[in-house]
Motif scaffolding. Structure first.
Motif, PDB file in Angstrom:
ATOM      1  N   SER A 109       0.824  -1.206   0.000  1.00  0.00           N
ATOM      2  CA  SER A 109       0.000   0.000   0.000  1.00  0.00           C
ATOM      3  C   SER A 109       0.861   1.260   0.000  1.00  0.00           C
ATOM      4  CB  SER A 109      -0.925   0.002   1.216  1.00  0.00           C
ATOM      5  OG  SER A 109      -0.162  -0.058   2.404  1.00  0.00           O
ATOM      6  N   GLN A 110       2.135   1.126   0.357  1.00  0.00           N
ATOM      7  CA  GLN A 110       3.056   2.260   0.374  1.00  0.00           C
ATOM      8  C   GLN A 110       3.987   2.262  -0.833  1.00  0.00           C
ATOM      9  OE1 GLN A 110       5.034   2.237   4.156  1.00  0.00           O
ATOM     10  NE2 GLN A 110       3.128   2.441   5.298  1.00  0.00           N
ATOM     11  N   GLY A 111       3.671   1.457  -1.845  1.00  0.00           N
ATOM     12  CA  GLY A 111       4.470   1.419  -3.059  1.00  0.00           C
ATOM     13  C   GLY A 111       5.208   0.106  -3.218  1.00  0.00           C
ATOM     14  N   VAL A 112       5.963   0.006  -4.289  1.00  0.00           N
ATOM     15  CA  VAL A 112       6.742  -1.199  -4.571  1.00  0.00           C
ATOM     16  C   VAL A 112       8.052  -1.121  -3.798  1.00  0.00           C
ATOM     17  CG1 VAL A 112       7.900  -2.510  -6.390  1.00  0.00           C
ATOM     18  CG2 VAL A 112       5.687  -1.464  -6.840  1.00  0.00           C
ATOM     19  N   MET A 113       8.387  -2.214  -3.101  1.00  0.00           N
ATOM     20  CA  MET A 113       9.605  -2.238  -2.288  1.00  0.00           C
ATOM     21  C   MET A 113      10.146  -3.654  -2.176  1.00  0.00           C
ATOM     22  SD  MET A 113       7.943  -1.631   1.514  1.00  0.00           S
ATOM     23  CE  MET A 113       7.150  -0.120   1.071  1.00  0.00           C
ATOM     24  N   THR A 114      11.330  -3.772  -1.587  1.00  0.00           N
ATOM     25  CA  THR A 114      11.936  -5.083  -1.385  1.00  0.00           C
ATOM     26  C   THR A 114      11.325  -5.758  -0.172  1.00  0.00           C
ATOM     27  OG1 THR A 114      13.697  -4.262   0.039  1.00  0.00           O
ATOM     28  CG2 THR A 114      14.128  -4.276  -2.335  1.00  0.00           C
ATOM     29  N   ASP A 115      11.606  -7.051  -0.026  1.00  0.00           N
ATOM     30  CA  ASP A 115      11.112  -7.797   1.126  1.00  0.00           C
ATOM     31  C   ASP A 115      11.672  -7.229   2.429  1.00  0.00           C
ATOM     32  OD1 ASP A 115      13.655  -8.647   0.346  1.00  0.00           O
ATOM     33  OD2 ASP A 115      13.350 -10.702   1.009  1.00  0.00           O
ATOM     34  N   LYS A 116      12.914  -6.799   2.411  1.00  0.00           N
ATOM     35  CA  LYS A 116      13.551  -6.246   3.613  1.00  0.00           C
ATOM     36  C   LYS A 116      12.869  -4.947   4.049  1.00  0.00           C
ATOM     37  CE  LYS A 116      18.076  -4.877   5.348  1.00  0.00           C
ATOM     38  NZ  LYS A 116      19.491  -4.678   5.008  1.00  0.00           N
ATOM     39  N   GLU A 117      12.589  -4.065   3.098  1.00  0.00           N
ATOM     40  CA  GLU A 117      11.911  -2.803   3.410  1.00  0.00           C
ATOM     41  C   GLU A 117      10.502  -3.055   3.930  1.00  0.00           C
ATOM     42  OE1 GLU A 117      12.230  -1.008  -0.427  1.00  0.00           O
ATOM     43  OE2 GLU A 117      14.057   0.081   0.074  1.00  0.00           O
ATOM     44  N   ALA A 118       9.806  -4.039   3.345  1.00  0.00           N
ATOM     45  CA  ALA A 118       8.445  -4.356   3.781  1.00  0.00           C
ATOM     46  C   ALA A 118       8.460  -4.906   5.214  1.00  0.00           C
ATOM     47  CB  ALA A 118       7.805  -5.363   2.840  1.00  0.00           C
ATOM     48  N   ARG A 119       9.446  -5.744   5.526  1.00  0.00           N
ATOM     49  CA  ARG A 119       9.561  -6.283   6.886  1.00  0.00           C
ATOM     50  C   ARG A 119       9.829  -5.163   7.889  1.00  0.00           C
ATOM     51  NH1 ARG A 119      13.101  -9.616   5.050  1.00  0.00           N
ATOM     52  NH2 ARG A 119      12.062 -11.366   4.074  1.00  0.00           N
ATOM     53  N   GLN A 120      10.712  -4.227   7.518  1.00  0.00           N
ATOM     54  CA  GLN A 120      11.037  -3.105   8.403  1.00  0.00           C
ATOM     55  C   GLN A 120       9.836  -2.190   8.599  1.00  0.00           C
ATOM     56  OE1 GLN A 120      14.449  -1.333   6.524  1.00  0.00           O
ATOM     57  NE2 GLN A 120      15.897  -2.732   7.509  1.00  0.00           N
ATOM     58  N   SER A 121       9.029  -2.017   7.547  1.00  0.00           N
ATOM     59  CA  SER A 121       7.840  -1.171   7.637  1.00  0.00           C
ATOM     60  C   SER A 121       6.685  -1.885   8.327  1.00  0.00           C
ATOM     61  CB  SER A 121       7.383  -0.734   6.244  1.00  0.00           C
ATOM     62  OG  SER A 121       8.384   0.002   5.608  1.00  0.00           O
ATOM     63  N   GLY A 122       6.777  -3.208   8.422  1.00  0.00           N
ATOM     64  CA  GLY A 122       5.722  -3.991   9.077  1.00  0.00           C
ATOM     65  C   GLY A 122       4.463  -4.115   8.238  1.00  0.00           C
ATOM     66  N   ILE A 123       4.640  -4.173   6.909  1.00  0.00           N
ATOM     67  CA  ILE A 123       3.479  -4.313   6.020  1.00  0.00           C
ATOM     68  C   ILE A 123       3.706  -5.468   5.046  1.00  0.00           C
ATOM     69  CG2 ILE A 123       2.668  -1.934   6.139  1.00  0.00           C
ATOM     70  CD1 ILE A 123       4.196  -1.335   3.604  1.00  0.00           C
ATOM     71  N   GLY A 124       2.633  -6.018   4.545  1.00  0.00           N
ATOM     72  CA  GLY A 124       2.684  -7.073   3.544  1.00  0.00           C
ATOM     73  C   GLY A 124       2.130  -6.561   2.236  1.00  0.00           C
ATOM     74  N   GLY A 125       1.950  -7.462   1.296  1.00  0.00           N
ATOM     75  CA  GLY A 125       1.405  -7.064   0.006  1.00  0.00           C
ATOM     76  C   GLY A 125       1.508  -8.188  -0.996  1.00  0.00           C
ATOM     77  N   GLU A 126       1.381  -7.828  -2.263  1.00  0.00           N
ATOM     78  CA  GLU A 126       1.446  -8.803  -3.345  1.00  0.00           C
ATOM     79  C   GLU A 126       2.911  -9.058  -3.704  1.00  0.00           C
ATOM     80  OE1 GLU A 126       0.113  -9.299  -8.018  1.00  0.00           O
ATOM     81  OE2 GLU A 126      -0.577  -7.550  -6.891  1.00  0.00           O
ATOM     82  N   VAL A 127       3.316 -10.321  -3.704  1.00  0.00           N
ATOM     83  CA  VAL A 127       4.685 -10.697  -4.049  1.00  0.00           C
ATOM     84  C   VAL A 127       4.772 -10.748  -5.577  1.00  0.00           C
ATOM     85  CG1 VAL A 127       6.508 -12.412  -3.768  1.00  0.00           C
ATOM     86  CG2 VAL A 127       4.856 -12.050  -1.927  1.00  0.00           C
ATOM     87  N   LEU A 128       5.484  -9.806  -6.174  1.00  0.00           N
ATOM     88  CA  LEU A 128       5.568  -9.707  -7.631  1.00  0.00           C
ATOM     89  C   LEU A 128       6.584 -10.679  -8.211  1.00  0.00           C
ATOM     90  CD1 LEU A 128       5.431  -5.820  -8.068  1.00  0.00           C
ATOM     91  CD2 LEU A 128       3.574  -7.468  -8.366  1.00  0.00           C
ATOM     92  N   CYS A 129       7.818 -10.672  -7.691  1.00  0.00           N
ATOM     93  CA  CYS A 129       8.867 -11.523  -8.264  1.00  0.00           C
ATOM     94  C   CYS A 129      10.010 -11.726  -7.297  1.00  0.00           C
ATOM     95  CB  CYS A 129       9.373 -10.931  -9.574  1.00  0.00           C
ATOM     96  SG  CYS A 129      10.105  -9.295  -9.407  1.00  0.00           S
ATOM     97  N   TYR A 130      10.852 -12.721  -7.612  1.00  0.00           N
ATOM     98  CA  TYR A 130      12.091 -12.991  -6.876  1.00  0.00           C
ATOM     99  C   TYR A 130      13.247 -12.729  -7.816  1.00  0.00           C
ATOM    100  CZ  TYR A 130       9.121 -15.892  -3.797  1.00  0.00           C
ATOM    101  OH  TYR A 130       8.150 -16.357  -2.972  1.00  0.00           O
ATOM    102  N   ILE A 131      14.323 -12.160  -7.275  1.00  0.00           N
ATOM    103  CA  ILE A 131      15.518 -11.902  -8.064  1.00  0.00           C
ATOM    104  C   ILE A 131      16.738 -12.273  -7.240  1.00  0.00           C
ATOM    105  CG2 ILE A 131      16.891 -10.133  -9.246  1.00  0.00           C
ATOM    106  CD1 ILE A 131      14.236  -8.591  -9.565  1.00  0.00           C
ATOM    107  N   TRP A 132      17.640 -13.029  -7.853  1.00  0.00           N
ATOM    108  CA  TRP A 132      18.917 -13.337  -7.211  1.00  0.00           C
ATOM    109  C   TRP A 132      19.991 -13.497  -8.258  1.00  0.00           C
ATOM    110  CZ3 TRP A 132      14.998 -16.962  -7.278  1.00  0.00           C
ATOM    111  CH2 TRP A 132      15.261 -18.165  -7.910  1.00  0.00           C
TER     112      TRP A 132
END
Length: 132
Positions: A109-132
């Protein structure tokens, strides 16, 4: 007509990366711009630029390689959520990719972000893709 713009962009990046091209052109949309911005911030691509070719806008992405033998920075791009099957994760279910080596790009809801940023913000959302 392309139904899944994100999958199309990821496929173009994947194919250009496998062929060791330096640049790739993808259609410019809000979601594509957000994903490319995250890729740039995380160091997976060298740079990007939005250009206007009448009447459409495109993003020119410069891919990143290591050393003289051009080792790929992006080893894998995997689309998770798709139009036929949306994958959502709450703040406790956000996946870790290869123990933190890779990233998951999440639309929140706060925009597109990485998993780490989402964990720090304490929010979830739609998982778009994985990159490594």
């Amino acid at each position: 007509m392309i139904n899944d713009i994100v999958s199309d962009m990821l496929t173009k990046i994947r194919n250009a990366n496998l062929a060791k091209h330096h640049i790739v052109q993808v259609p410019s949309t809000k979601i594509n711009n957000s994903i490319v911005k995250v890729l740039h911030q995380e160091g997976f691509i060298y740079q990007y630029e939005e250009i206007q070719k009448n009447p459409r806008k495109y993003i020119i992405i410069s891919l990143k390689y290591k050393g003289k033998d051009k080792k790929r920075i992006i080893t894998e791009l995997k689309r998770v959520s798709r139009p036929g099957l949306k994958v959502y994760a709450n703040k406790r279910e956000i996946p870790r990719i290869l123990g933190g080596i890779g990233i998951a790009i999440i639309s929140t809801s706060q925009g597109v972000m990485t998993d780490k940023e989402a964990r720090q913000s304490g929010i979830g959302g739609e998982v778009l893709c994985y990159i490594w």
